[in-house]
Design a protein around this motif. Structure first.
Motif, PDB file in Angstrom:
ATOM      1  N   THR A   1       0.829  -1.203   0.000  1.00 56.34           N
ATOM      2  CA  THR A   1       0.000   0.000   0.000  1.00 56.34           C
ATOM      3  C   THR A   1       0.861   1.250   0.000  1.00 56.34           C
ATOM      4  OG1 THR A   1      -1.916  -1.029   1.061  1.00 56.34           O
ATOM      5  CG2 THR A   1      -1.658   1.341   1.356  1.00 56.34           C
ATOM      6  N   LEU A   2       1.878   1.299   0.839  1.00 60.15           N
ATOM      7  CA  LEU A   2       2.737   2.473   0.901  1.00 60.15           C
ATOM      8  C   LEU A   2       3.421   2.723  -0.440  1.00 60.15           C
ATOM      9  CD1 LEU A   2       4.446   2.026   4.396  1.00 60.15           C
ATOM     10  CD2 LEU A   2       2.421   3.372   3.834  1.00 60.15           C
ATOM     11  N   ALA A   3       3.883   1.651  -1.074  1.00 57.32           N
ATOM     12  CA  ALA A   3       4.542   1.811  -2.367  1.00 57.32           C
ATOM     13  C   ALA A   3       3.573   2.340  -3.413  1.00 57.32           C
ATOM     14  CB  ALA A   3       5.134   0.475  -2.816  1.00 57.32           C
ATOM     15  N   ARG A   4       2.368   1.776  -3.469  1.00 57.06           N
ATOM     16  CA  ARG A   4       1.395   2.202  -4.483  1.00 57.06           C
ATOM     17  C   ARG A   4       0.936   3.644  -4.243  1.00 57.06           C
ATOM     18  NH1 ARG A   4      -0.796  -2.980  -6.228  1.00 57.06           N
ATOM     19  NH2 ARG A   4       0.820  -4.450  -5.552  1.00 57.06           N
ATOM     20  N   GLN A   5       0.864   4.018  -2.960  1.00 56.79           N
ATOM     21  CA  GLN A   5       0.360   5.341  -2.594  1.00 56.79           C
ATOM     22  C   GLN A   5       1.433   6.422  -2.582  1.00 56.79           C
ATOM     23  OE1 GLN A   5      -2.920   6.566  -1.494  1.00 56.79           O
ATOM     24  NE2 GLN A   5      -3.457   4.843  -2.820  1.00 56.79           N
ATOM     25  N   TYR A   6       2.629   6.095  -3.039  1.00 56.23           N
ATOM     26  CA  TYR A   6       3.749   7.049  -3.048  1.00 56.23           C
ATOM     27  C   TYR A   6       4.134   7.496  -1.642  1.00 56.23           C
ATOM     28  CZ  TYR A   6       2.816   7.653  -8.107  1.00 56.23           C
ATOM     29  OH  TYR A   6       2.627   7.469  -9.458  1.00 56.23           O
ATOM     30  N   LEU A   7       3.921   6.631  -0.663  1.00 59.26           N
ATOM     31  CA  LEU A   7       4.248   6.964   0.720  1.00 59.26           C
ATOM     32  C   LEU A   7       5.499   6.250   1.210  1.00 59.26           C
ATOM     33  CD1 LEU A   7       0.619   6.899   2.167  1.00 59.26           C
ATOM     34  CD2 LEU A   7       2.062   8.935   1.849  1.00 59.26           C
ATOM     35  N   LEU A   8       6.044   5.376   0.391  1.00 64.39           N
ATOM     36  CA  LEU A   8       7.294   4.712   0.740  1.00 64.39           C
ATOM     37  C   LEU A   8       8.477   5.548   0.261  1.00 64.39           C
ATOM     38  CD1 LEU A   8       7.854   2.084   2.253  1.00 64.39           C
ATOM     39  CD2 LEU A   8       8.087   0.939   0.044  1.00 64.39           C
ATOM     40  N   ASP A   9       8.340   6.083  -0.935  1.00 62.66           N
ATOM     41  CA  ASP A   9       9.332   6.996  -1.503  1.00 62.66           C
ATOM     42  C   ASP A   9       8.589   8.114  -2.212  1.00 62.66           C
ATOM     43  OD1 ASP A   9      11.935   5.518  -1.065  1.00 62.66           O
ATOM     44  OD2 ASP A   9      10.826   4.004  -2.197  1.00 62.66           O
ATOM     45  N   ARG A  10       8.966   9.344  -1.935  1.00 63.72           N
ATOM     46  CA  ARG A  10       8.376  10.457  -2.668  1.00 63.72           C
ATOM     47  C   ARG A  10       8.748  10.362  -4.143  1.00 63.72           C
ATOM     48  NH1 ARG A  10       9.010  13.399   2.397  1.00 63.72           N
ATOM     49  NH2 ARG A  10       7.065  14.496   2.875  1.00 63.72           N
ATOM     50  N   ARG A  11       7.824  10.796  -4.993  1.00 59.73           N
ATOM     51  CA  ARG A  11       8.018  10.701  -6.437  1.00 59.73           C
ATOM     52  C   ARG A  11       8.232  12.075  -7.058  1.00 59.73           C
ATOM     53  NH1 ARG A  11       6.485   5.616  -8.244  1.00 59.73           N
ATOM     54  NH2 ARG A  11       6.471   4.207  -6.441  1.00 59.73           N
ATOM     55  N   ASP A  12       8.758  12.072  -8.270  1.00 61.15           N
ATOM     56  CA  ASP A  12       8.926  13.289  -9.060  1.00 61.15           C
ATOM     57  C   ASP A  12       7.777  13.470 -10.056  1.00 61.15           C
ATOM     58  OD1 ASP A  12      11.402  14.117  -7.926  1.00 61.15           O
ATOM     59  OD2 ASP A  12      12.400  12.541  -9.075  1.00 61.15           O
ATOM     60  N   THR A  13       6.697  12.756  -9.832  1.00 65.01           N
ATOM     61  CA  THR A  13       5.561  12.740 -10.745  1.00 65.01           C
ATOM     62  C   THR A  13       4.862  14.097 -10.794  1.00 65.01           C
ATOM     63  OG1 THR A  13       5.232  10.447 -10.079  1.00 65.01           O
ATOM     64  CG2 THR A  13       3.424  11.496 -11.275  1.00 65.01           C
ATOM     65  N   PRO A  14       4.478  14.597 -11.972  1.00 65.89           N
ATOM     66  CA  PRO A  14       3.682  15.824 -12.048  1.00 65.89           C
ATOM     67  C   PRO A  14       2.358  15.663 -11.304  1.00 65.89           C
ATOM     68  CG  PRO A  14       4.561  15.244 -14.201  1.00 65.89           C
ATOM     69  CD  PRO A  14       4.839  14.077 -13.307  1.00 65.89           C
ATOM     70  N   VAL A  15       1.816  16.781 -10.829  1.00 62.38           N
ATOM     71  CA  VAL A  15       0.612  16.740 -10.005  1.00 62.38           C
ATOM     72  C   VAL A  15      -0.530  16.032 -10.706  1.00 62.38           C
ATOM     73  CG1 VAL A  15      -1.230  18.199  -9.087  1.00 62.38           C
ATOM     74  CG2 VAL A  15       1.145  18.686  -8.506  1.00 62.38           C
ATOM     75  N   ARG A  16      -0.793  16.380 -11.955  1.00 64.37           N
ATOM     76  CA  ARG A  16      -1.912  15.751 -12.654  1.00 64.37           C
ATOM     77  C   ARG A  16      -1.737  14.243 -12.724  1.00 64.37           C
ATOM     78  NH1 ARG A  16      -2.914  12.793 -16.461  1.00 64.37           N
ATOM     79  NH2 ARG A  16      -4.915  12.761 -17.553  1.00 64.37           N
ATOM     80  N   ASP A  17      -0.520  13.788 -13.011  1.00 55.83           N
ATOM     81  CA  ASP A  17      -0.266  12.361 -13.121  1.00 55.83           C
ATOM     82  C   ASP A  17      -0.375  11.669 -11.769  1.00 55.83           C
ATOM     83  OD1 ASP A  17       0.168  12.856 -15.785  1.00 55.83           O
ATOM     84  OD2 ASP A  17       2.353  12.738 -15.655  1.00 55.83           O
ATOM     85  N   ALA A  18       0.021  12.362 -10.706  1.00 57.05           N
ATOM     86  CA  ALA A  18      -0.114  11.788  -9.366  1.00 57.05           C
ATOM     87  C   ALA A  18      -1.581  11.623  -9.000  1.00 57.05           C
ATOM     88  CB  ALA A  18       0.599  12.664  -8.339  1.00 57.05           C
ATOM     89  N   VAL A  19      -2.390  12.638  -9.282  1.00 56.07           N
ATOM     90  CA  VAL A  19      -3.831  12.544  -9.002  1.00 56.07           C
ATOM     91  C   VAL A  19      -4.443  11.399  -9.802  1.00 56.07           C
ATOM     92  CG1 VAL A  19      -6.050  13.744  -9.219  1.00 56.07           C
ATOM     93  CG2 VAL A  19      -4.039  14.972  -8.374  1.00 56.07           C
ATOM     94  N   ALA A  20      -4.008  11.235 -11.046  1.00 54.46           N
ATOM     95  CA  ALA A  20      -4.517  10.137 -11.869  1.00 54.46           C
ATOM     96  C   ALA A  20      -4.108   8.796 -11.280  1.00 54.46           C
ATOM     97  CB  ALA A  20      -4.007  10.268 -13.300  1.00 54.46           C
ATOM     98  N   HIS A  21      -2.838   8.638 -10.930  1.00 56.68           N
ATOM     99  CA  HIS A  21      -2.382   7.367 -10.381  1.00 56.68           C
ATOM    100  C   HIS A  21      -3.145   7.006  -9.118  1.00 56.68           C
ATOM    101  CE1 HIS A  21       0.132   4.130  -8.888  1.00 56.68           C
ATOM    102  NE2 HIS A  21       0.163   4.772  -7.741  1.00 56.68           N
ATOM    103  N   LEU A  22      -3.400   7.978  -8.260  1.00 54.92           N
ATOM    104  CA  LEU A  22      -4.088   7.723  -6.991  1.00 54.92           C
ATOM    105  C   LEU A  22      -5.589   7.517  -7.172  1.00 54.92           C
ATOM    106  CD1 LEU A  22      -2.214  10.418  -4.880  1.00 54.92           C
ATOM    107  CD2 LEU A  22      -1.901   7.932  -4.728  1.00 54.92           C
ATOM    108  N   CYS A  23      -6.068   7.582  -8.404  1.00 55.37           N
ATOM    109  CA  CYS A  23      -7.512   7.465  -8.694  1.00 55.37           C
ATOM    110  C   CYS A  23      -8.298   8.563  -7.988  1.00 55.37           C
ATOM    111  CB  CYS A  23      -8.053   6.099  -8.277  1.00 55.37           C
ATOM    112  SG  CYS A  23      -7.243   4.703  -9.048  1.00 55.37           S
ATOM    113  N   GLY A  24      -7.680   9.726  -7.870  1.00 53.17           N
ATOM    114  CA  GLY A  24      -8.330  10.840  -7.205  1.00 53.17           C
ATOM    115  C   GLY A  24      -7.909  10.959  -5.754  1.00 53.17           C
TER     116      GLY A  24
END
Length: 365
Positions: free
Chosen positions: A13-36
């Motif tokens: 869960t932490l890995a999928r939620q970007y809570l294990l390592d912070r990402r360099d993902t753009p905001v829009r792409d992060a919102v998309a990955h998290l399904c909102g």
């Protein structure tokens, strides 16, 4: 079938939620990955993204909102979510029945004699002038035709169920207090909502299942249903079953997952993370034991903000004019307190650059 214990599920869960390592993902792409991102409290997504992304700047989310790349709308579970424009248009029709059912179930008596389709058509006719309206203004335009339902009930029916609406900026912008002004999604985004395909395999449901597992898996079908509020997903799961891998949890329940999704070793170190109110990393499951103890489940539902220590909810936090106050839910070791203090200082600086005070209570909450 491989059994995944609670700690293994936690690290996944932490890995999928970007809570294990912070990402360099753009905001829009992060919102998309998290399904909102759950967003009924407008400022909370900023903390959620700060905890997940490297060097996150609030203006990035502001620009995504004003640029109509992401949008605030009622969707999963009839809750206000921050989702990408593409997902809002692709998923809304699949959620329509659920949204109607949830409002009518809540207000069964008040809406007993109301023709929902007639109300929807009348509401859309009012909004056809493309002028943003508050819920009260929209209800005022229709209350003469439907005087029986309480104004609040008629408003929730229109805004949260019958008319796919966007909540317009400045609502949801950084450090901005603004009421809700609504405009139909199609008007705000300049594109039509995707029609629901007449396909028994439920292609939109298939996409929802895949996207959910990418951000939350491994998970049970009950977890998927709890996250989105949709009961009719068996056909979607069945249609993509051969694409998925299966595990068991310690209770013997089947867990579904994407074959190549990250499942870190259970001993992978997990950094301290501060979560906002109603974070989906906690609320996105029917069974939340992978991240929070049963004794503390009520905290997340009540909207208290959580602190993850070693990947689990170990404290709550509040923000005030002087900084952050942390209330442990269990005794914290000296190294844990030091890590909580350091991450709290960084968050306090993010919220107010001239404030870095973090107080960790000695009493257990």
């Amino acid at each position: 079938m491989t059994v995944l214990d609670t700690r293994a599920l936690n690290r996944a869960t932490l890995a999928r939620q970007y809570l294990l390592d912070r990402r360099d993902t753009p905001v829009r792409d992060a919102v998309a990955h998290l399904c909102g991102i759950q967003a009924q409290q407008p400022q909370e997504p900023f903390t959620g993204l700060w905890s997940r992304l490297h060097a996150f700047e609030p203006q990035e989310l502001d620009e995504a909102l004003t640029g109509r790349k992401v949008v605030r709308t009622h969707l999963m579970r009839r809750t206000v979510h921050l989702v990408t424009a593409d997902d809002a248009l692709a998923w809304r029709a699949r959620h329509d029945t659920m949204l109607r059912q949830r409002v009518t179930a809540t207000y069964r008596r008040e809406l007993a004699d109301v023709d929902l389709d007639e109300v929807a058509a009348a509401g859309m006719a009012v909004m056809a002038d493309r002028r943003p309206r508050t819920m009260a203004e929209l209800v005022q335009s229709l209350e003469d035709r439907w005087p029986a339902p309480p104004r609040r009930v008629l408003g929730e029916l229109l805004i949260a169920a019958l008319i796919p609406m966007a909540q317009l900026p400045p609502r949801g912008l950084w450090r901005t207090t603004a009421g809700v002004r609504n405009l139909p999604l199609t008007t705000w985004l300049g594109r039509d909502i995707a029609p629901l395909p007449c396909d028994e395999s439920d292609p939109v449901g298939q996409q929802l299942v895949r996207r959910y597992l990418a951000a939350y898996g491994p998970a049970t079908t009950a977890d998927i249903r709890s996250w989105c509020g949709l009961a009719g997903l068996p056909a979607a799961v069945k249609a993509i079953r051969e694409e998925l891998v299966a595990f068991r949890d310690e209770r013997g329940r089947e867990l579904l997952d994407l074959p190549d999704a990250p499942r870190p070793h259970p001993d992978t170190p997990a950094p301290v993370r501060f979560l906002p109110a109603f974070d989906n990393a906690i609320l996105g499951y029917q069974t939340r034991s992978r991240i929070i103890d049963d004794a503390h489940l009520g905290l997340s539902v009540a909207g208290q903000r959580a602190v993850l220590v070693d990947g689990r909810v170990a404290a709550t936090w509040t923000q005030n004019g002087d900084g952050l106050d942390v209330t442990p839910l269990r005794p914290l070791s000296a190294p844990e307190q030091e890590a909580v203090h350091a991450e709290g200082q960084a968050l306090a600086f993010f919220h107010h650059a001239d404030i870095d005070r973090v107080h960790i209570a000695t009493d257990i909450g």
